[in-house]
Design an enzyme around this catalytic site. Structure first.
Site, short mmCIF file in Angstrom:
data_model
loop_
_atom_site.label_atom_id
_atom_site.label_comp_id
_atom_site.label_asym_id
_atom_site.label_seq_id
_atom_site.Cartn_x
_atom_site.Cartn_y
_atom_site.Cartn_z
N SER A 142 -2.71 -3.36 -6.55
CA SER A 142 -3.13 -3.13 -5.31
C SER A 142 -2.31 -4.34 -4.47
CB SER A 142 -4.56 -3.80 -5.22
OG SER A 142 -4.97 -4.18 -3.91
N TYR A 155 -11.76 -9.50 -7.85
CA TYR A 155 -10.77 -8.46 -7.46
C TYR A 155 -9.50 -8.78 -7.57
CZ TYR A 155 -9.02 -4.12 -5.58
OH TYR A 155 -8.15 -2.67 -5.46
#
Length: 260
Positions: A142, A155
């Site tokens: 990401s 995350y």
């Protein structure tokens, strides 16, 4: 281009993973889908992709939070396809909270699914790749594998971990015909994100366009979502002979977000 190859794509019953699976299948690659969802819908997706592309499309319901389940999925794919040439680690979940209020169970699940499952899948698939002296490993990280945002500690940690794992594996297999790279998308247009747009618009009394531009894409300079087709095309390229010297890199697909 990838005729005769076989791939596993985790977290591929929708969104980014499905986009990558579709692109690999269209390039001639047999694929194993994986993920949660309605069984009838998953079967519909599987059979439609098989009919459209003419390749073998299988499905594994392996739970990415359980190491033995991850290893079992790789074994199942090797049994069905005869090999696993391409591994795309895409499964991921998210939870947003200040760190001092973050539930331990949510933290454990994010680390297990977003990061540890990559390690277990690579460990299981690598021996076969080494034996055949060919393989492509793609970790879908990401933009949050490269930069941070508040309230996403687990995350961001998991995605930075995926980037570090990518570099280490690439170095370990550098003298073989196996590569390991990470794709780092910004905000991608998926069914999940589409739902978030409507929720945010309702919560803030804003239009959909305002939510997209000023909330979700505030950090994305090009002010448009990444499309799953773009990520699929990149994955196919990384699996091609044209990318055989590209390894250990994390490629941002984020409209300029990490160029800040």
């Amino acid at each position: 281009m990838l005729k005769g190859k076989a791939a596993i794509i985790t977290g591929s019953t929708s969104g980014i993973g499905l986009g990558i699976a579709e692109a690999l299948a269209e390039a001639g690659c047999d694929v194993m889908l994986n993920g949660f969802g309605d069984a009838a819908e998953i079967e519909k997706t599987r059979s439609a992709l098989e009919a459209k592309t003419g390749v073998k499309v299988l499905y594994s319901g392996a739970d990415m939070s359980k190491p033995e389940s991850v290893a079992g999925m790789v074994k199942e794919a090797e049994g069905a396809f005869g090999k696993v040439d391409i591994l795309v680690n895409n499964a991921g979940i998210q939870f947003v909270s200040p760190i001092d209020e973050f539930p331990d169970g949510k933290y454990d699940a994010i680390i297990a699914i977003n990061m540890s499952s990559n390690w277990h899948a690579i460990k299981a698939a690598l021996p076969g790749m080494k034996e055949r002296n060919w393989g492509r490993i793609i970790n879908v990280a990401s933009a949050h594998g490269l930069v941070a945002s508040p309230f996403k500690s687990a995350y961001v940690m998991s995605k930075h971990g995926a980037v570090g794992l990518t570099k280490t594996v690439a170095m370990e297999v550098a003298e073989t015909n196996i590569t390991c790279n990470a794709i780092c998308p910004g905000y991608v247009r998926t069914p999940l994100v589409e739902g978030q747009i409507d929720d945010q618009a309702k919560a803030h009394g804003m239009s959909r366009d305002q939510v997209i531009r000023d909330v979700l894409l505030a950090s994305q300079p090009n002010k448009r979502f990444v499309e799953t087709e773009e990520l699929g095309a990149l994955a196919v390229f990384l699996c091609s002979d044209g990318a055989k010297s590209i390894t250990g890199v994390s490629i941002p697909v984020d409209g300029g977000w990490t160029a800040h």
